[in-house]
Structures are given as structure tokens and as C-alpha cells.
Design an enzyme around this catalytic site. Structure first.
Site, PDB file in Angstrom:
ATOM      1  N   ASP A 243       5.148 -61.187  68.646  1.00 41.65           N
ATOM      2  CA  ASP A 243       5.796 -60.186  67.817  1.00 41.65           C
ATOM      3  C   ASP A 243       6.506 -60.821  66.622  1.00 41.65           C
ATOM      4  O   ASP A 243       7.235 -61.808  66.768  1.00 41.65           O
ATOM      5  CB  ASP A 243       6.809 -59.418  68.679  1.00 41.65           C
ATOM      6  CG  ASP A 243       7.518 -58.329  67.919  1.00 41.65           C
ATOM      7  OD1 ASP A 243       6.863 -57.343  67.544  1.00 41.65           O
ATOM      8  OD2 ASP A 243       8.738 -58.462  67.683  1.00 41.65           O
ATOM      9  N   GLU A 280       1.755 -61.224  64.901  1.00 39.76           N
ATOM     10  CA  GLU A 280       2.132 -60.147  64.002  1.00 39.76           C
ATOM     11  C   GLU A 280       2.971 -60.783  62.904  1.00 39.76           C
ATOM     12  O   GLU A 280       4.006 -61.389  63.178  1.00 39.76           O
ATOM     13  CB  GLU A 280       2.957 -59.079  64.715  1.00 39.76           C
ATOM     14  CG  GLU A 280       3.343 -57.948  63.759  1.00 39.76           C
ATOM     15  CD  GLU A 280       4.517 -57.110  64.254  1.00 39.76           C
ATOM     16  OE1 GLU A 280       4.616 -55.948  63.823  1.00 39.76           O
ATOM     17  OE2 GLU A 280       5.330 -57.606  65.051  1.00 39.76           O
TER      18      GLU A 280
END
EC number: 3.2.1.141
Length: 591
Positions: A243, A280
Site C-alpha cells: 500500500d 501502489e
């Protein structure tokens, strides 16, 4: 059988181990480590210099929640049914993101196993689980996790994860785990009491940064790297989605991502499994996926928001917030051919030039593309899906562009049948102050992002703390068997099969050459052409020797072809094959 219980607490002079049998001093070792051993199944906590009981930072299981004691877990005790050699490559997969808590009514990993046959029949070969690391309460997205080594108790704990991966592997489906190493949530975060896990030297949207380059950072980096490797070994996870890696701020010569990549490379060689790291990143910088030997961070792939934004804005006409620079046909063409729309261009949303170009020789499978995901649905004001606002044939056309592109495609749970349920943001904080802050934060975002203009002045953001908000997101599995939902499911299933039949593992020699008009867009890859007509009138487009493979039309009007062109009805989508027709693929879906 006893297992080691170790903790790094460099600021403590004494660490006590707390169990049902009482307190006992742990053995002090070098570099701030304290050690002990306990039988599997024992619940325990640590006390630092006589302080309150705290869970183990490396706890595998928090059976009483993130504030309670940890439990010793023998991960090696699980008897696997699938072979240790099994590995599914994320870069040759069709991915499927799901949230365990709302994927089924029971909301557990074991209940999710019951739906794996559906995913196998759909053609999914890689499931991406939203974060399952222990987080506060029962319900949540998981991005506020604090037990980064533990499997969330409400989902079933660590054994349930092993069972889920095992069941997926027996069906030829891999598992990617979404992990959050850039911050911890505000409730149950005790790391700072143990050591210098955080630093004021850098700042992130969540406050203090994780300490990756300051004093004591070696142990913090090991905390993250060891956690990542453990998912691959103890749970046989096939890939990790990292993330917001742009918030992993590291000014050292050996960036954490590069070090993690090198360690995973070693494990990949040792196991023979195609282990992958997917980032990401908001930076639009190809350095993220450049090999470490060439000075990059060595990630195997990264999410590409620009492809989503370009397609979503073109289909819907939305231009608020970060969609401001998207929506034109030419922008969609750039996204599909150049990967990043902002590749050194000015981003009005950010107020600066942004991104770098992607070299032509970069494998497009290194970019994960999507038309829905937890962010792009859940962070909308009402958590509504595109199918709530778009006619079904245009939703179908967007899916065709996605699934027949050269990128690694990912669906979001329920997308394959245009599920009627939203996916709003929800939390389950016990602390009233945190609950209030979350509610007020979502209200501010609702106003700041212009959602009132889209939903109307009387619209109100769903209360993240209301259990009804969670319930609203649970997938209604029965609806996939009827009406437009069944038709959409048939469309997605055939698209995935067509992708695999035509492109196999996605050979990179197939390229995209889009063309477009005012209200229509065409993408060609290899022998296939996808055409979307979003206009109110039919469009006749010059295509030589094209044969209709599939069509999703908005009325009883057929798409038609001649030797030189194709006529696409209003608000419809068509897939053509250039050259010899393939009748077995001719499927016409009317809505």
C-alpha cells in the site's frame, strides 16, 4: 512443543512475559532483544519495565482483539493439501480484489472458500485480499491495521488464512495479500513503546513516518521485511500488494523497497515459486518497477490509476477532483498506449508537473489496471459502483477494454455481475473520540471533493461507524443468477476466456492502436478490436474484414458489419475479430 517468543525493546531494561501462570523475566540478549519460549496456543503479553500488558509486535494472532494478549501459533502444524511447489504468477493472471468481511454474509476466510468455485468458473487466477492484518474492532477496510504479523481474528485467524490459500491453490487460483507498511492505525498501536519504530524526520499523511533510515532503523526494516517473507513462507501467499509505497520515506542508500525486492528474489530462487511484489504508488515513476541492479526499487508491478481515471471519466463525464485532467478520447488513448497520462505533464489536481514516461520496452503486464477497486468505489461519496450510473452496455464496454488490454487486469468483488450493493467506507472504533473524528473527516471529504454536486444537496455521506453501513456492502450472491446480473456475468466470463484464448499469458508483442471520434472509442490489440459508442445515435466506423465476436447493445438493434465497416448502435459496445470469423464466440447480449 515450545516455540520462541522474542521481542525487540531497546529502551527497556527489563521485559516481563505475562501468561495465565503469572509474570516471568525474559532473557536479555544483544541489541535490545529479549527472549523466551512458550507452548503453542499459549496466550501472552509483554510488560516493559513494569508497565501495562502489551501485545507482541510480531504476534501471529490476537484472539481477543488488538488490545488483548497474543497467542503462540505453530504455523508449521498446518497439513497442506496443495503442493509446496504450487505458485501462480500475478503477471499472467486475471486478478480479483475482495474484502473478506463483506464478500460473504458470514464475512470470514472460511466462508469465502465456499465462493472459490465461482471465481474459478469466472476465470480468475489471482485473488487479492484487502488487508487482513489485525485491526481495531470487527469491521473495517483493514488499512488501519496495527498487528502487522497477525491475521484478523474476525476473519478466522492464521489457520483460516492457510486453509483459504490451500483451497485456492487446489483450484489453480493464487492469493495476493494487501499489506500496509507505510503507517499504522491509531487504535492499538503500541510500537512506539517498544522502540524507535517512528520518526519525526519525515512526515506522511498519517503523521510520523515509519523509521526506515534513522537510528534503530535496521530493526524496523527487519520488522517489515521479515513480516513480508513470512506471508510467502508460512502462508504460501503468491504476491504482496504494498500500500502507498510513496509514503515509505527512506533516504538511505539502500531503499527499503529495493532491499525487500532483493530478499524476495532470493526466496523466489530458493522456492522456485513466482513470488511477486506489486506496489501502489502515486508517483507515476517507472523507477518503482525498474530492477534493483539498474538502480530501481525492483517491484514486479504497480497499480495504474491513470488508466482507471481516463476510462471512468470518458464513460461517465465526471470531471471533479482528480478527474479534472481526464475525460477526452485522446486522454484515454494516451493512457492505453503510454500507460501514464501524467508522464511529465502538468497535473491540475496536484498543481505541478507530474510523472515520467514509460519506456516502450517495459512489459505492460507490470501495470495492474482496473475499472473498479476498493479506492475508486469506496472513496466515492456514497461508495456507489459505475453500474449504478452507467447503462449496462457501456459498463460492459469498459470491461472489454480492461480485460482485452495488455495490462494485468483486476476486477473488484461483485463487478462481474454488476452487483447492486455499494462499497462505502466503514470502521469499528470503540473509542468515541476516534469514531467522531472519522465521521467528521468523511463529511469534510464529501464537501471538499465536490460529491454534493454529483449526488445532490440533500445527500449525506454514510456513517462509517454505523453497522448498517457495513451490512449495505455485503454482496448479494443470489442476484447474479437473474436478469441483467446474469447477463453481465456471462459477458465477463466470456471476455476472460477470450483474453486467454487469444493472448495466452499476455505476450507483449500484442500492442494497442486506438482510434476514436467525438462519441466513440476503439482499441485494437492483435486480431481484436473493442468499440464503444457512448453517443445517442448509431456510429458507422471503418473496419476492414471485421467479424463480430460479441456485442452488448442497449436495445433490440444489432451491431452490423460489412466488408469495410461496422455499425455500432447507440450506447453499445462491440468486439470484432479481424480476419476469419469464429462463430463459437459470437454472443449477443441484449439489455
Amino acid at each position: 512443543m515450545t516455540l520462541p517468543v522474542d521481542v525487540w525493546a531497546p529502551h527497556a531494561t527489563r521485559v516481563e512475559l505475562i501468561t495465565d501462570d503469572g509474570r516471568s523475566d525474559m532473557s536479555a540478549e544483544d541489541n535490545g532483544w529479549f527472549t523466551a519460549s512458550l507452548p503453542a496456543g499459549t496466550r501472552y503479553s509483554f510488560s516493559l519495565d513494569g508497565g501495562p500488558a502489551r501485545p507482541d509486535p510480531r504476534s501471529a494472532f490476537q484472539p481477543e482483539g488488538v488490545h488483548g494478549p497474543s497467542e503462540v501459533v505453530d504455523a508449521a502444524a498446518y497439513a497442506w493439501h496443495s503442493g509446496a511447489e504450487i505458485g501462480i504468477d500475478a503477471l499472467t493472471s486475471v486478478m480479483y480484489e475482495l474484502h473478506v468481511g463483506t464478500f460473504t454474509e458470514a464475512g470470514t476466510l472460511r466462508s469465502a472458500i465456499e465462493r472459490l468455485d465461482h471465481l474459478a468458473d469466472l476465470g480468475i487466477t489471482m485473488i487479492e485480499l484487502m488487508p487482513i492484518a489485525a485491526f481495531p474492532g470487527k469491521a473495517g477496510w483493514g488499512y488501519d491495521g496495527v498487528g502487522l504479523w497477525a491475521v484478523h481474528e474476525a476473519y478466522g485467524g492464521p489457520t483460516a488464512l492457510q486453509e483459504f490459500v490451500d483451497a485456492a491453490h487446489t483450484r489453480g487460483i493464487g492469493v495476493c495479500l494487501d499489506v500496509v507498511y507505510n503507517h499504522l492505525g491509531p487504535s492499538g498501536n503500541y510500537l512506539a513503546e517498544f522502540g524507535p519504530y517512528f520518526t519525526y524526520a519525515h512526515h506522511t499523511p498519517w503523521g510520523q513516518a515509519i523509521n526506515l533510515d534513522g537510528p534503530g532503523s535496521r530493526h524496523v526494516r527487519d520488522f517489515i521485511i521479515d513480516s513480508a517473507l513470512r506471508w510467502f513462507t508460512d502462508f504460501r501467499i503468491d504476491a504482496l500488494r504494498l500500500d502507498a509505497v510513496h509514503a515509505l520515506i527512506d533516504d538511505s542508500e539502500y531503499h527499503l523497497l529495493a532491499e525487500l525486492s532483493d530478499r524476495v528474489d532470493e526466496l523466489r530462487e530458493e522456492t522456485g515459486r513466482p513470488l511477486r511484489l506489486i506496489a501502489e504508488s502515486d508517483l507515476n515513476d517507472v523507477t518503482t518497477i525498474t530492477p534493483t541492479r539498474r538502480g530501481g526499487y525492483g517491484m514486479d508491478a504497480q497499480w495504474d490509476d491513470d488508466i482507471h481515471h481516463a476510462l471512468h471519466a470518458w464513460l461517465t463525464g465526471e470531471r471533479h477532483g482528480y478527474y479534472a485532467d481526464f475525460g477526452e478520447s485522446s486522454t484515454l488513448a494516451k493512457a492505453l498506449t503510454e500507460v501514464f497520462v501524467h508522464n511529465g505533464t502538468f497535473s491540475s489536481f496536484r498543481g505541478k508537473h507530474w510523472g515520467t514516461p514509460v519506456p516502450a520496452d517495459v512489459d505492460p503486464r507490470r501495470f495492474v489496471a482496473f475499472t473498479e477497486n476498493h479506492d475508486q468505489v469506496g472513496n466515492r461519496g456514497m461508495g456507489d459502483r459505475p453500474s449504478e450510473r452507467l447503462p449496462a452496455p457501456l459498463v460492459a464496454g469498459g470491461a472489454a477494454l480492461l480485460l482485452l488490454s495488455p495490462f494485468t487486469p483486476m476486477l473488484f468483488m461483485g463487478q462481474e455481475w454488476s452487483a447492486s450493493t455499494p462499497f462505502p467506507f466503514f470502521t469499528d472504533y470503540a473509542e468515541n473520540e476516534l469514531a467522531h473524528a472519522i465521521r467528521e473527516g468523511r463529511r469534510r471529504e464529501f464537501a471538499e471533493h465536490g460529491w454534493t454536486d454529483l449526488y445532490g444537496p440533500d445527500a449525506a455521506v454514510p456513517d462509517p461507524q454505523d453497522p448498517a453501513t457495513v451490512t449495505s456492502a455485503v454482496l448479494p450472491w443470489d442476484e447474479r443468477e437473474t436478469g441483467i446480473h446474469a447477463r453481465m456475468l456471462a459477458w465477463f466470463t466470456s471476455l476472460i476466456a477470450l483474453r486467454r484464448e487469444t493472448f495466452g499469458d499476455g505476450e507483449t508483442e500484442h500492442v494497442i492502436t486506438p482510434s476514436y471520434g467525438d462519441h466513440w472509442f476503439a482499441m485494437r490489440r492483435g486480431p481484436l478490436i473493442v468499440i464503444l459508442n457512448r453517443g445517442e445515435d448509431p456510429e458507422t466506423i471503418e473496419v476492414a474484414d471485421g467479424h463480430i465476436v460479441q456485442a452488448f447493445t442497449a436495445d433490440d438493434t444489432d451491431a452490423t458489419t460489412t466488408r469495410t465497416d461496422v455499425t455500432v448502435p447507440a450506447r453499445s459496445s462491440v468486439i470484432l475479430r479481424i480476419g476469419a470469423p469464429t462463430p463459437r464466440w459470437r454472443t449477443r447480449v441484449l439489455v
